[in-house]
Every structure is written in C-alpha cells, then in structure tokens.
Design a protein around this motif. Structure first.
Motif, PDB file in Angstrom:
ATOM      1  N   LEU A   1      11.272  15.424 -11.050  1.00 46.34           N
ATOM      2  CA  LEU A   1      10.696  14.560 -10.027  1.00 46.34           C
ATOM      3  C   LEU A   1      11.699  14.383  -8.902  1.00 46.34           C
ATOM      4  O   LEU A   1      12.879  14.112  -9.156  1.00 46.34           O
ATOM      5  N   LYS A   2      11.240  14.529  -7.669  1.00 41.37           N
ATOM      6  CA  LYS A   2      12.102  14.321  -6.510  1.00 41.37           C
ATOM      7  C   LYS A   2      11.485  13.279  -5.592  1.00 41.37           C
ATOM      8  O   LYS A   2      10.313  13.346  -5.245  1.00 41.37           O
ATOM      9  N   ILE A   3      12.294  12.291  -5.220  1.00 43.29           N
ATOM     10  CA  ILE A   3      11.917  11.291  -4.214  1.00 43.29           C
ATOM     11  C   ILE A   3      13.004  11.328  -3.155  1.00 43.29           C
ATOM     12  O   ILE A   3      14.183  11.132  -3.473  1.00 43.29           O
ATOM     13  N   TRP A   4      12.633  11.590  -1.895  1.00 44.40           N
ATOM     14  CA  TRP A   4      13.666  11.816  -0.894  1.00 44.40           C
ATOM     15  C   TRP A   4      13.504  10.912   0.328  1.00 44.40           C
ATOM     16  O   TRP A   4      12.412  10.430   0.623  1.00 44.40           O
ATOM     17  N   PRO A   5      14.593  10.677   1.051  1.00 43.93           N
ATOM     18  CA  PRO A   5      14.515   9.900   2.291  1.00 43.93           C
ATOM     19  C   PRO A   5      13.695  10.652   3.327  1.00 43.93           C
ATOM     20  O   PRO A   5      13.877  11.856   3.522  1.00 43.93           O
ATOM     21  N   GLN A   6      12.812   9.921   3.985  1.00 44.03           N
ATOM     22  CA  GLN A   6      11.951  10.554   4.988  1.00 44.03           C
ATOM     23  C   GLN A   6      11.466   9.491   5.964  1.00 44.03           C
ATOM     24  O   GLN A   6      11.115   8.388   5.559  1.00 44.03           O
ATOM     25  N   ARG A   7      11.432   9.831   7.233  1.00 44.13           N
ATOM     26  CA  ARG A   7      10.813   8.936   8.218  1.00 44.13           C
ATOM     27  C   ARG A   7       9.305   9.135   8.186  1.00 44.13           C
ATOM     28  O   ARG A   7       8.815  10.253   8.023  1.00 44.13           O
ATOM     29  N   ASP A   8       8.551   8.050   8.378  1.00 45.89           N
ATOM     30  CA  ASP A   8       7.095   8.147   8.377  1.00 45.89           C
ATOM     31  C   ASP A   8       6.571   8.401   9.781  1.00 45.89           C
ATOM     32  O   ASP A   8       7.353   8.716  10.702  1.00 45.89           O
ATOM     33  N   ALA A   9       5.273   8.276   9.958  1.00 40.27           N
ATOM     34  CA  ALA A   9       4.661   8.582  11.241  1.00 40.27           C
ATOM     35  C   ALA A   9       5.147   7.656  12.352  1.00 40.27           C
ATOM     36  O   ALA A   9       5.111   8.020  13.534  1.00 40.27           O
ATOM     37  N   ALA A  10       5.634   6.475  11.973  1.00 38.53           N
ATOM     38  CA  ALA A  10       6.172   5.528  12.950  1.00 38.53           C
ATOM     39  C   ALA A  10       7.657   5.747  13.209  1.00 38.53           C
ATOM     40  O   ALA A  10       8.263   5.016  13.987  1.00 38.53           O
ATOM     41  N   GLY A  11       8.224   6.752  12.539  1.00 41.13           N
ATOM     42  CA  GLY A  11       9.639   7.046  12.742  1.00 41.13           C
ATOM     43  C   GLY A  11      10.580   6.193  11.920  1.00 41.13           C
ATOM     44  O   GLY A  11      11.787   6.195  12.172  1.00 41.13           O
ATOM     45  N   GLN A  12      10.040   5.494  10.909  1.00 36.30           N
ATOM     46  CA  GLN A  12      10.846   4.587  10.105  1.00 36.30           C
ATOM     47  C   GLN A  12      11.065   5.135   8.697  1.00 36.30           C
ATOM     48  O   GLN A  12      10.168   5.756   8.117  1.00 36.30           O
ATOM     49  N   PHE A  13      12.258   4.897   8.141  1.00 34.42           N
ATOM     50  CA  PHE A  13      12.456   5.140   6.722  1.00 34.42           C
ATOM     51  C   PHE A  13      11.640   4.111   5.938  1.00 34.42           C
ATOM     52  O   PHE A  13      11.546   2.946   6.337  1.00 34.42           O
ATOM     53  N   PHE A  14      11.045   4.510   4.826  1.00 35.06           N
ATOM     54  CA  PHE A  14      10.183   3.602   4.078  1.00 35.06           C
ATOM     55  C   PHE A  14      10.490   3.689   2.588  1.00 35.06           C
ATOM     56  O   PHE A  14      10.959   4.715   2.079  1.00 35.06           O
ATOM     57  N   ASN A  15      10.234   2.592   1.895  1.00 39.70           N
ATOM     58  CA  ASN A  15      10.455   2.533   0.456  1.00 39.70           C
ATOM     59  C   ASN A  15       9.380   3.306  -0.288  1.00 39.70           C
ATOM     60  O   ASN A  15       8.200   3.257   0.074  1.00 39.70           O
ATOM     61  N   ARG A  16       9.784   4.005  -1.338  1.00 44.43           N
ATOM     62  CA  ARG A  16       8.821   4.651  -2.225  1.00 44.43           C
ATOM     63  C   ARG A  16       9.069   4.171  -3.642  1.00 44.43           C
ATOM     64  O   ARG A  16      10.187   4.232  -4.150  1.00 44.43           O
ATOM     65  N   THR A  17       8.010   3.683  -4.281  1.00 41.50           N
ATOM     66  CA  THR A  17       8.069   3.195  -5.646  1.00 41.50           C
ATOM     67  C   THR A  17       7.081   3.960  -6.508  1.00 41.50           C
ATOM     68  O   THR A  17       5.903   4.071  -6.157  1.00 41.50           O
TER      69      THR A  17
ATOM     70  N   ARG B   1       0.843  -1.183   0.000  1.00 40.77           N
ATOM     71  CA  ARG B   1       0.000   0.000   0.000  1.00 40.77           C
ATOM     72  C   ARG B   1       0.882   1.239   0.000  1.00 40.77           C
ATOM     73  O   ARG B   1       2.025   1.197   0.430  1.00 40.77           O
ATOM     74  N   SER B   2       0.333   2.330  -0.472  1.00 37.50           N
ATOM     75  CA  SER B   2       1.084   3.579  -0.506  1.00 37.50           C
ATOM     76  C   SER B   2       1.261   4.123   0.906  1.00 37.50           C
ATOM     77  O   SER B   2       0.303   4.244   1.663  1.00 37.50           O
ATOM     78  N   ASN B   3       2.502   4.458   1.281  1.00 39.96           N
ATOM     79  CA  ASN B   3       2.736   5.085   2.570  1.00 39.96           C
ATOM     80  C   ASN B   3       2.185   6.509   2.524  1.00 39.96           C
ATOM     81  O   ASN B   3       2.516   7.277   1.612  1.00 39.96           O
ATOM     82  N   PRO B   4       1.346   6.891   3.475  1.00 34.21           N
ATOM     83  CA  PRO B   4       0.724   8.223   3.427  1.00 34.21           C
ATOM     84  C   PRO B   4       1.679   9.381   3.664  1.00 34.21           C
ATOM     85  O   PRO B   4       1.348  10.529   3.361  1.00 34.21           O
ATOM     86  N   THR B   5       2.857   9.107   4.216  1.00 34.47           N
ATOM     87  CA  THR B   5       3.844  10.178   4.375  1.00 34.47           C
ATOM     88  C   THR B   5       4.359  10.579   2.996  1.00 34.47           C
ATOM     89  O   THR B   5       4.885   9.753   2.263  1.00 34.47           O
TER      90      THR B   5
END
Length: 260
Positions: free
Chosen positions: A72-88, A58-62
């Motif tokens: 196009l920019k895709i950057w490292p970011q922690r999500d609401a749980a404080g974890q880095f997540f994959n973006r595709t 599922r798409s991470n809402p962050t």
C-alpha cells in the motif's frame, strides 16, 4: 531488519499461496499465545475492508493512494485547489477488536510537513479512546534529521496512549507518551511497529524490541487507522516536500491477533 520494498516473508513463517497467512505469528512473540484475526497483505485495495477517509470528513477526490506489488502506498500530493491534504484509510465499521497484538511493517515518507501514523481508535459518543502505535514527524525538532541534500528524514517516532475519558483528550494530556530514537533512517527501509494491548497494559515494539509499557485500563473495541496527514511537529509542507509515489508511506502488511 527487513529493508526490501517488495513483499517479505520471514523464513518458515509463511508458505506462498492462498490462505497461507493463517500461519503467521506476531514478530518476536510466542506463536502459541495468539490467533490471527486480521491479515491485510495488500494484494489489492479492498474497499470492503478499508474506508478512504475518516468519519467526520469526505474523501478527497484527488487520488494519492494505491496498492502496487503487494504494498500500500499513500503519498503527498496537492489536490485540485493546490493544497496538500490528509488521507486516512481505516477499518471503521468494518473491523474492530479489543485487546491483542497489532503489527504493521512500513517505510515512512520524507520531507517537511509529512505526518504518517498507525493507530487504533474509537469514537463512542463523546469519548475518543486511542492508541498511537507509530507517528513520525521528519522535520520536527528532535524528531528527524536533514541529509546532505537538505531533505528532512525521520529517525524518531512516537507511541502514545489516550484513555479516551473526554477530559484528558480535550486537555491534550496523554496517559503515556514516548519518543523513540531508532538511530536509522525510517524512510530508507521497512520496519515493524507493534503494540501488545492487554486489559490493563499496552507494550509497544519496534522490530520486535519492546520500547515502552503503559499501565492503562482500556476496554473499548477499536479499529485500525493508517494515515498520511500534514502538520503537527513537522510543520507545514511546502515546495520542498516531495510529491508522488516515490515518497510514499509504504505499508507492506497490517496484521492483528487475539490472545488465546
């Protein structure tokens, strides 16, 4: 080599204006041999063309991607749980092609754990044919270097072919694999990554220079993937991994052609 962070035009290759991209040709190739079939110049993010997650997740809402100034920019970011997540971001179900020339111009992110990639993929049944045009690990041994500030930066990337016969993918056996040392910081400027995919051969290019040829028969239609994942040879991201747009996987364009 192109190094600007803004939209770039090769002299004589494209006039400004709507529809002008139709005249574009693969970089360093004879334009007479190709017909443009896909031209993403990132004037905006087109959700009718791109999904923002791979099919089994599922798409991470962050929000950690955007289109700004034609890039196009895709950057490292922690999500609401404080974890880095994959973006595709991919064209699964929206665009696919068998054979042709596929090209991206991009600048890569830096730091421990980042894993940017540009690839072609399909998932017919249990099979997983795959052509990795570019994947890089700044912090992996032999993959990158540490600058004077202690930041990991990429100067090596890999191209790989997976025939998708089930067995080879499950066993982690690629039909072709090469680590290409570019002798330049790939996070400092834009470069072109491409593959010429023919019925029985795949030739990879860096800034128009051929780097590897693999003789593998692959006939499945495949779609395009751009992603920023974490892990692999680059290890796990940590507090030293720069977050935010200033450390993005920046993609100036993605284009594809079929053979005449």
């Amino acid at each position: 080599m192109p190094v600007s962070s803004r939209k770039k035009r090769e002299p004589g290759s494209q006039a400004e204006g709507k529809g002008a991209s139709k005249s574009l040709a693969p970089y360093g190739q004879n334009p007479d041999g190709y017909i443009l079939t896909f031209a993403e110049e990132f004037d905006h993010f087109n959700s009718r063309r791109w999904n923002d997650h791979i099919w089994y997740e599922r798409s991470n809402p962050t929000k950690n991607y955007a289109v700004e100034n034609g890039v196009l920019k895709i950057w490292p970011q922690r999500d609401a749980a404080g974890q880095f997540f994959n973006r595709t971001l991919d064209t699964d179900g929206k665009y696919q092609q068998t054979y042709g020339y596929f090209e991206m111009e991009a600048k890569l992110p830096r730091g421990r754990g980042v894993w940017p990639a540009f690839w072609l993929f399909a998932h017919p049944g249990e099979r997983r044919p795959e052509i990795d045009i570019m994947e890089a690990y700044p912090a992996g041994e032999g993959w990158g270097f540490m600058d004077r500030s202690g930041m990991y930066r990429p100067n090596v990337y890999a191209a790989t072919v997976w025939p998708g016969d089930g067995r080879s993918n499950a066993e982690g056996k690629a039909a072709g694999f090469v680590m290409y040392e570019t002798h330049t910081d790939l996070s400092a400027g834009f470069h072109k990554y491409a593959v010429k995919w023919e019925p029985h051969r795949q030739t990879f290019y860096f800034d128009g220079k051929p780097t590897m040829t693999v003789h593998i028969s692959m006939a499945d239609p495949m779609y395009i993937i751009l992603d920023l994942w974490f892990g692999g040879a680059s290890g796990l991201p940590d507090d030293t991994t720069p977050q935010g747009k200033d450390n993005a996987f920046e993609v100036n364009y993605v284009r594809a052609w079929k053979f005449k």
